[in-house]
Design an enzyme around this catalytic site. Sequence first.
Site, PDB file in Angstrom:
ATOM      1  N   HIS A  51       0.838  -1.214   0.000  1.00 49.94           N
ATOM      2  CA  HIS A  51       0.000   0.000   0.000  1.00 49.94           C
ATOM      3  C   HIS A  51       0.872   1.263   0.000  1.00 49.94           C
ATOM      4  CE1 HIS A  51      -4.001  -1.955   0.769  1.00 49.94           C
ATOM      5  NE2 HIS A  51      -3.156  -2.952   0.967  1.00 49.94           N
ATOM      6  N   TYR A 317       4.208  -5.687   8.901  1.00 48.12           N
ATOM      7  CA  TYR A 317       4.030  -4.234   9.038  1.00 48.12           C
ATOM      8  C   TYR A 317       5.193  -3.636   9.835  1.00 48.12           C
ATOM      9  CZ  TYR A 317      -0.745  -4.644   7.224  1.00 48.12           C
ATOM     10  OH  TYR A 317      -1.836  -4.888   6.419  1.00 48.12           O
TER      11      TYR A 317
HETATM   12  C1  HEM Z   1      -0.084 -11.927   4.794  1.00 48.77           C
HETATM   13  C2  HEM Z   1      -0.899 -10.901   4.550  1.00 48.77           C
HETATM   14  C3  HEM Z   1      -0.464  -9.472   4.466  1.00 48.77           C
HETATM   15  C4  HEM Z   1       0.779  -8.913   4.378  1.00 48.77           C
HETATM   16  C5  HEM Z   1       2.119  -9.623   4.344  1.00 48.77           C
HETATM   17  C6  HEM Z   1       0.607  -7.482   4.324  1.00 48.77           C
HETATM   18  C7  HEM Z   1       1.645  -6.568   4.255  1.00 48.77           C
HETATM   19  C8  HEM Z   1       1.519  -5.191   4.339  1.00 48.77           C
HETATM   20  C9  HEM Z   1       2.595  -4.245   4.514  1.00 48.77           C
HETATM   21  C10 HEM Z   1       4.064  -4.601   4.589  1.00 48.77           C
HETATM   22  C11 HEM Z   1       2.056  -3.008   4.608  1.00 48.77           C
HETATM   23  C12 HEM Z   1       2.779  -1.695   4.866  1.00 48.77           C
HETATM   24  C13 HEM Z   1       2.815  -1.423   6.374  1.00 48.77           C
HETATM   25  C14 HEM Z   1       3.552  -0.163   6.773  1.00 48.77           C
HETATM   26  O1  HEM Z   1       4.624   0.131   6.226  1.00 48.77           O
HETATM   27  O2  HEM Z   1       3.065   0.535   7.682  1.00 48.77           O
HETATM   28  C15 HEM Z   1       0.627  -3.165   4.465  1.00 48.77           C
HETATM   29  C16 HEM Z   1      -0.286  -2.142   4.478  1.00 48.77           C
HETATM   30  C17 HEM Z   1      -1.634  -2.325   4.407  1.00 48.77           C
HETATM   31  N1  HEM Z   1      -2.335  -3.509   4.370  1.00 48.77           N
HETATM   32 FE1  HEM Z   1      -1.536  -5.321   4.388  1.00 48.77          FE
HETATM   33  N2  HEM Z   1      -0.729  -7.185   4.388  1.00 48.77           N
HETATM   34  C18 HEM Z   1      -1.418  -8.376   4.473  1.00 48.77           C
HETATM   35  C19 HEM Z   1      -2.786  -8.534   4.577  1.00 48.77           C
HETATM   36  C20 HEM Z   1      -3.688  -7.531   4.565  1.00 48.77           C
HETATM   37  C21 HEM Z   1      -5.111  -7.689   4.713  1.00 48.77           C
HETATM   38  C22 HEM Z   1      -5.810  -9.032   4.976  1.00 48.77           C
HETATM   39  C23 HEM Z   1      -5.650  -6.463   4.637  1.00 48.77           C
HETATM   40  C24 HEM Z   1      -7.092  -6.068   4.778  1.00 48.77           C
HETATM   41  C25 HEM Z   1      -7.937  -6.711   5.570  1.00 48.77           C
HETATM   42  C26 HEM Z   1      -4.577  -5.508   4.450  1.00 48.77           C
HETATM   43  C27 HEM Z   1      -4.721  -4.139   4.341  1.00 48.77           C
HETATM   44  C28 HEM Z   1      -3.672  -3.233   4.343  1.00 48.77           C
HETATM   45  C29 HEM Z   1      -3.860  -1.789   4.332  1.00 48.77           C
HETATM   46  C30 HEM Z   1      -5.176  -1.043   4.292  1.00 48.77           C
HETATM   47  C31 HEM Z   1      -2.579  -1.236   4.380  1.00 48.77           C
HETATM   48  C32 HEM Z   1      -2.226   0.245   4.379  1.00 48.77           C
HETATM   49  C33 HEM Z   1      -2.139   0.751   5.800  1.00 48.77           C
HETATM   50  C34 HEM Z   1      -1.556   2.140   5.784  1.00 48.77           C
HETATM   51  O3  HEM Z   1      -2.144   2.998   5.122  1.00 48.77           O
HETATM   52  O4  HEM Z   1      -0.518   2.331   6.433  1.00 48.77           O
HETATM   53  N3  HEM Z   1      -3.403  -6.190   4.410  1.00 48.77           N
HETATM   54  N4  HEM Z   1       0.320  -4.494   4.315  1.00 48.77           N
END
Ligand code: HEM
Length: 328
Positions: A51, A317
């Site tokens: 994201h 995260y």
């Molecule tokens: C194994 C599953 C997942 C992995 C490895 C993953 C990984 C990541 C990573 C690395 C980030 C960036 C975090 C940061 O730098 O603060 C991120 C952001 C995000 N993820 Fe995931 N994610 C996963 C599953 C999900 C799921 C299931 C959802 C929704 C239900 C989701 C929604 C989001 C959202 C909305 C963001 C943006 C948050 C922001 O604006 O800082 N992710 N994800």
Amino acid sequence: MLIKPILFIALSATSFATVAQTPAPTKATGNDFINVFETLSGKQAGVRKGHAKGVCATGEFEPSEQALHYSNSPLLRSGKSQANIRFSMAGGNPNADERARTPRGIGVQFITEKGEVHNIAGLTTPVFPGKSPEVFLGLLNTLVPNEQGKVDFKKVAEYRKQNPSTLGQFNWLQAHNPPSSYAHTTYFGIHTFYMVNDEGKHTPFRWQLVPETAQKQLTDEQMTSLESSFLAKQLEQDLAQAPIHLQLQAVIGQAGDPVNDPSVQWPADREVIALGRLTLTASGKNQCDPTNFDPNLLAPGFAPSDDAVLKLRSSAYAISFGKRLTGQ
Ligand code: HEM
């Protein structure tokens, strides 16, 4: 004596076929995801590894009384909370095309009057592409381009066939054009969480954020004619008209509903109750840059499920957060 070599060749052929099908890995760690995100999108210093493209917003949350017997959370009991919000495009590309059939995301950090923090981070799709971290990681692995820089889409399709839990989100995205505004679309928490009351009773629920105004999607024509970045400007324009209201709702699970599988939706007839109203008042500043919207950081009165995808998110995260804050 000939049998052994023939058997060997036969076994080799079988294992070759298995390799061609790219089975899901047997183990997945937060680091594995950061590595594959950086392979797919290139090393993008100082930005989120997932994201990567997004926009901050601020607002407030006013709880409803409907969930008070389910949860003793201060988020629901202590008046208005501040809301630190970020809307985003899925994937690690900070220049992602906003006309693409990919999920959009929302992260909200609620901060109560007494400073208790509660995070949610969800998507515009009601399901996740994989019943486990391993299945999702395997899907990402198939999307890595080969030495000629090409993605082998036959391999991706074969993987999806072998791992049907990746299909729900894919099919949903084909059936729904992307939203034309971050403010006019529903966001889904996807995982199951629990509300916990004074008696310790755990009630399973899945949250959703539903806009009070109409849902708006891009037309097929707009999906080709619009420029590739419009969502941040659109949000600013929407907010210039009036504050944006979204209802935070809890869909209440019943016995037998899957609680640890984010690739499966619950039946549509589940009871929905109001948790409160999120009001967005401003966007475009950078207060959400140093925020980690880890969805396992919950206020008292809420508890996570044992969903392995949900659990894994914290480590991914944290690694991404550490890297981006140190310019990596
Ligand atoms: C194994 C599953 C997942 C992995 C490895 C993953 C990984 C990541 C990573 C690395 C980030 C960036 C975090 C940061 O730098 O603060 C991120 C952001 C995000 N993820 Fe995931 N994610 C996963 C599953 C999900 C799921 C299931 C959802 C929704 C239900 C989701 C929604 C989001 C959202 C909305 C963001 C943006 C948050 C922001 O604006 O800082 N992710 N994800």
